[in-house]
Design a protein around this motif. Structure first.
Motif, short mmCIF file in Angstrom:
data_model
loop_
_atom_site.label_atom_id
_atom_site.label_comp_id
_atom_site.label_asym_id
_atom_site.label_seq_id
_atom_site.Cartn_x
_atom_site.Cartn_y
_atom_site.Cartn_z
N VAL A 320 -13.21 -22.57 35.73
CA VAL A 320 -12.54 -21.62 34.84
C VAL A 320 -11.06 -21.50 35.19
O VAL A 320 -10.71 -21.30 36.36
CB VAL A 320 -13.22 -20.22 34.96
N ALA A 321 -10.20 -21.64 34.18
CA ALA A 321 -8.75 -21.54 34.40
C ALA A 321 -8.35 -20.07 34.50
O ALA A 321 -7.75 -19.49 33.58
CB ALA A 321 -8.01 -22.24 33.26
N ARG A 322 -8.71 -19.46 35.60
CA ARG A 322 -8.47 -18.03 35.82
C ARG A 322 -8.61 -17.76 37.32
O ARG A 322 -9.42 -18.41 37.98
CB ARG A 322 -9.55 -17.27 35.04
N LYS A 368 -7.15 -21.56 39.55
CA LYS A 368 -8.42 -21.70 38.83
C LYS A 368 -9.59 -21.40 39.78
O LYS A 368 -9.39 -21.36 41.00
CB LYS A 368 -8.53 -23.11 38.25
N ASP A 408 -18.42 -14.07 29.11
CA ASP A 408 -17.26 -13.70 28.30
C ASP A 408 -17.31 -12.20 27.95
O ASP A 408 -16.28 -11.53 27.90
CB ASP A 408 -17.24 -14.54 27.02
N LEU A 414 -13.00 -15.11 29.03
CA LEU A 414 -13.46 -16.20 29.91
C LEU A 414 -13.87 -17.46 29.13
O LEU A 414 -13.55 -18.58 29.53
CB LEU A 414 -14.62 -15.71 30.78
N GLN A 417 -11.40 -19.98 28.69
CA GLN A 417 -10.81 -20.52 29.93
C GLN A 417 -11.72 -21.53 30.63
O GLN A 417 -11.36 -22.10 31.65
CB GLN A 417 -10.52 -19.35 30.90
N GLU A 419 -13.21 -24.83 31.60
CA GLU A 419 -12.75 -26.21 31.51
C GLU A 419 -13.83 -27.21 31.89
O GLU A 419 -13.72 -28.39 31.62
CB GLU A 419 -11.57 -26.43 32.48
#
Ligand SMILES: Cc1cc2nc3c(=O)[nH]c(=O)nc-3n(C[C@H](O)[C@H](O)[C@H](O)COP(=O)(O)OP(=O)(O)OC[C@H]3O[C@@H](n4cnc5c(N)ncnc54)[C@H](O)[C@@H]3O)c2cc1C
Length: 519
Positions: A320-322, A368, A408, A414, A417, A419
């Motif tokens: 996840v890009a978070r 990430k 989410d 989420l 995000q 990937e």
């Protein structure tokens, strides 16, 4: 000293441990591993720039003072490794967002539980007191019971004596039993989810108290780098000690002559002979298939007919890009109720537990995070679905969709995000490790198996030993390592050799010592 050879089947933690201790004791050891990688269930795998960790929630013995710590030093597993200790063991949320936070620090945990449920002061104090008592519980890991002399037995009995009353009181109590003691409706419900694997309310309270004692003592942390990096450290130690590993070498048969194991036959037909064979793979397969059920007694038969195994899982890894900043490290994760249940096979799950690996920067690119969710599931269901590859892939995707949608809702934004998605089923675990029904911990921990000891030999078969989770109820990485060590101790005794261990000091200098333990 007479030169002796040992063939070890499996380069999981038990096999690597047996290999290291064998080498320390001058045995010529050789490991055959069917996979192209070591680690067995203690593994991680890479997808699209992320590393999905397939094992550790926590490593027992990660800190000095705990009985497994010297074993990790001997195996070179912790030297130079960063350990992070969790702030929370678990976070269990209710429908209204209220949370039961199982803090690793038990004073904080006690206060938090009392704030949540002042009416349950007495039950809470008994629970916290139980954790305190388990901090001093003498786990008998130093040598296998097979080698106990009457004096050892007496010494161990004396060490256990102060715990007898406590054991009588709580030995048969499950998490479910204890949950019912709380008057507070929220805590009564939330307490049931303290054990991470769904459908396990029958987990023994004592096992849980023990884990929380280790967490408080900072000896059940997480090794940064993840499970495979940890297993590689054992692999390196084994090779440095002079051991050899053959990969993609599946052992198809144990060679037996006159009721003695004399070597192995590989799947490619190649045969190798040795003085001793140690098997660390699936117990069911070796006993019933490889040895044709010839070396068995009623007790072993009973295990395989009646003892429940740790339920296999479906394992969802997400990249996840978070960054999830500010979310504290929780050993087993955040467990929350779902607005819409998630269907996995024949079962609808009403809750989801997510583990957010923001505490291990090595598993994801900067900024990430790797996330993991898993559900207990039915092996037979997945075995059947796997016969139709298209449906198998479709069902995995559907589960990943449901998990992403649920996450989410809990962590808005989420879904966009995500990937990377990766879904492993019990069939995946079975494929890569050969374990019965894809189980990763072997026999399920219960009030019955908590103190159960299983034999590491089979009746009537000489020079053959079993190590790993199928002879250590409850499974786990430390018991697998202990098992490999214990088997070597038994073999040394058989050969009239003193059991020697060496360890790597932090300076990486090899230090020699007699058995570091004192029974
Ligand atoms: C999702 C997940 C979470 C977990 N969490 C934790 C945790 O937090 N803490 C913890 O301590 N443990 C945890 N575990 C459990 C732990 O990983 C296992 O119990 C432990 O690694 C088992 O080690 P083992 O050596 O007994 O067996 P395995 O890992 O199964 O090793 C057996 C090896 O033998 C090989 N093999 C089998 N048959 C053959 C053959 N015929 N020929 C050649 N090779 C063969 C296999 O390929 C494998 O490499 C977790 C596991 C999973 C999957």
């Amino acid at each position: 000293m007479e030169e002796k050879s040992t063939i070890i089947i499996g380069a999981g933690i038990a096999g690597l441990s047996a290999g290291c201790y064998g080498q320390m004791n001058d045995y010529h050891t050789l490991i055959f591993e069917m996979h192209n990688e070591l680690g067995g269930c203690c593994t991680s795998w890479k997808r699209a720039g992320y590393t999905i960790d397939g094992c550790f929630h926590y490593l027992t013995g990660s800190g000095p003072g705990q009985v497994f710590y010297p074993i990790w030093e001997e195996l070179g597993a912790l030297q130079g490794r960063t350990i992070v200790d969790p702030e929370e063991y678990a976070r269990i949320e209710g429908k209204d967002g209220k949370a039961f936070i199982v803090y690793a620090d038990i004073d904080r945990l006690e206060q938090h539980m009392k704030d949540l449920a002042p009416e349950d002061n007495e039950v809470i104090e008994a629970f916290i007191n139980g954790i305190r008592i388990m901090m001093n519980f003498p786990m008998p890991v130093e040598k296998p019971q097979e080698l106990y002399s009457p004096i050892d037995g007496l010494k161990m009995g004396l060490r256990m004596l102060p715990f007898l009353g406590f054991y009588r009181k709580f030995g048969n109590v499950t998490i479910q039993d204890y949950a019912h003691r709380f008057k507070n409706p929220f805590l009564r419900q939330a307490f049931l989810h303290i054990v991470n694997l769904q459908n396990r309310p029958d987990f023994p309270l004592l096992g849980q108290l023990q884990v929380l004692a280790w967490m408080h003592q900072k000896s059940a942390g997480y090794p940064v780098g993840g499970s495979l990096a940890f297993a590689h450290a054992l692999g390196r130690r084994y090779l440095d000690l002079g051991g050899k590993i053959h990969y993609e070498a599946r052992v198809a048969k144990i060679l037996v002559e006159n009721d003695r194991a004399v070597g192995v036959r590989l799947a490619d037909g190649c045969e190798l002979r040795s003085d001793t064979v140690i098997y660390t793979g699936d117990g069911h397969h070796v006993i019933f298939d490889m040895l044709g059920g010839k070396y068995i007694n009623g007790r072993i038969q009973g295990y395989y007919e009646r003892l429940p195994i740790t339920p296999p899982i479906i394992h969802i890894g997400l990249g996840v890009a978070r960054s999830f900043e500010g979310i504290p490290y929780s050993a087993t994760g955040t467990d929350f109720p779902l607005e819409e249940p998630i269907t996995v096979g024949d079962h609808k799950h009403e809750r989801l537990c997510v583990r957010i690996y923001n505490f291990d920067p090595t598993l994801a690119p900067a900024g990430k995070t790797m996330l993991k969710v898993y559900f207990a599931t039915d092996y037979a269901y997945w075995k059947k679905v796997k016969q139709d590859p298209e449906r198998y892939e479709m069902e995995k995707e559907q589960i990943a969709d449901q998990v992403v949608a649920a996450l989410d809702r809990r962590y808005p934004g989420l879904a966009a995000q995500v990937e990377m998605r990766d879904v492993a089923t019990p069939v995946t675990f079975e494929h890569y490790t050969g374990n019965w029904q894809g189980s990763f911990m072997g026999w399920q921990t219960s009030t019955k198996t908590l103190i159960m000891r299983m034999s590491k030999t089979l009746p009537g078969l000489k020079n053959f030993y079993l190590a790993g989770k199928w002879v250590e109820p409850g499974g786990g990485v430390p018991t697998a390592a202990m098992s490999g060590r214990n088997v070597t101790q038994i073999i040394c005794q058989q050969d009239n050799r003193p059991f020697i261990t060496t360890f790597l000091a932090s300076s990486q200098q090899l230090t020699s010592t007699n058995n570091t333990f004192g029974v």
